[in-house]
Design a protein around this motif. Structure first.
Motif, PDB file in Angstrom:
ATOM      1  N   TRP A   1       0.643  -0.923   0.098  1.00 27.98           N
ATOM      2  CA  TRP A   1      -0.364   0.478   0.203  1.00 27.98           C
ATOM      3  C   TRP A   1       0.907   1.123  -0.243  1.00 27.98           C
TER       4      TRP A   1
ATOM      5  N   LYS B   1      -4.388  -5.022  -1.274  1.00 32.19           N
ATOM      6  CA  LYS B   1      -5.785  -5.331  -0.278  1.00 32.19           C
ATOM      7  C   LYS B   1      -5.956  -7.222  -0.831  1.00 32.19           C
TER       8      LYS B   1
ATOM      9  N   LYS C   1      -1.650  -0.836  -4.400  1.00 30.82           N
ATOM     10  CA  LYS C   1      -2.752  -1.158  -3.506  1.00 30.82           C
ATOM     11  C   LYS C   1      -3.759  -2.013  -3.817  1.00 30.82           C
TER      12      LYS C   1
ATOM     13  N   GLY D   1      -6.113  -9.544   2.732  1.00 29.49           N
ATOM     14  CA  GLY D   1      -7.585 -10.376   2.820  1.00 29.49           C
ATOM     15  C   GLY D   1      -6.899 -11.999   2.235  1.00 29.49           C
TER      16      GLY D   1
END
Length: 167
Positions: free
Chosen positions: A37, A46, A42, A50
């Motif tokens: 990030w 993510k 990004k 996750g």
């Protein structure tokens, strides 16, 4: 004299490499995905967060609810005089500071031996999440220091080094 082939920029070395990489690497270890990030990737951040979160939650649930006779499943914790559990603890420590919570809840002599296959799967999920984060730290290092280009096949390296139209 023929024109020299364009070349790729050399990767950062020593102090410059450490200066460029230490903050994103620390962020990546503290919160998996945060290093990506910080460098602007990004989508990768993510997806990585996750997967890390899913593996940690699945591991915790399987170690907690796979208990037999009140004995929970366990994660590896460093053990004096034995190298294999310590190596497993280092691998699992890749999950970041959350490892402290896992070691408190699921570590130590009160969790041994693994009583069911479900508990072993839980510990393995957490260890894989840690190893995945350590590998992402290596990838992040390569990206931050410019070494990632040299992992590409030669033809793709040549494409990157070739001057663009209008240059």
């Amino acid at each position: 004299m023929p024109d020299a082939l364009p070349s790729l920029p050399l990767p950062l070395r020593r102090k410059k490499a450490l200066q460029a990489a230490w903050k994103p690497l620390l962020l990546q270890w503290l919160v998996p995905g945060a290093g990506y990030w910080a460098i602007g990737q990004k989508g990768r951040a993510k997806a990585f967060f996750g997967v890390w979160l899913l593996f940690c939650v699945l591991g915790a649930l399987q170690m907690q609810y796979g208990a037999v006779a009140g004995v929970k499943g366990g994660v590896f914790v460093p053990t004096a005089g034995t190298w294999l559990p310590t190596l497993g603890a280092f691998a699992t420590a890749g999950i970041g500071p959350v490892y402290g919570a896992f070691a408190w809840a699921f570590g130590g002599a009160g969790t041994e031996p693994v009583r069911t296959l479900t508990q072993e799967y839980g510990a393995t999920y957490v260890m894989v999440a840690g190893l995945l984060n350590w590998l992402s730290c290596f990838d992040l290092w390569d990206r931050l220091t410019g070494r990632w280009v040299f992992r590409l096949p030669k033809d793709e390296q040549e494409q990157l080094a070739a001057p663009k139209q209008g240059e």
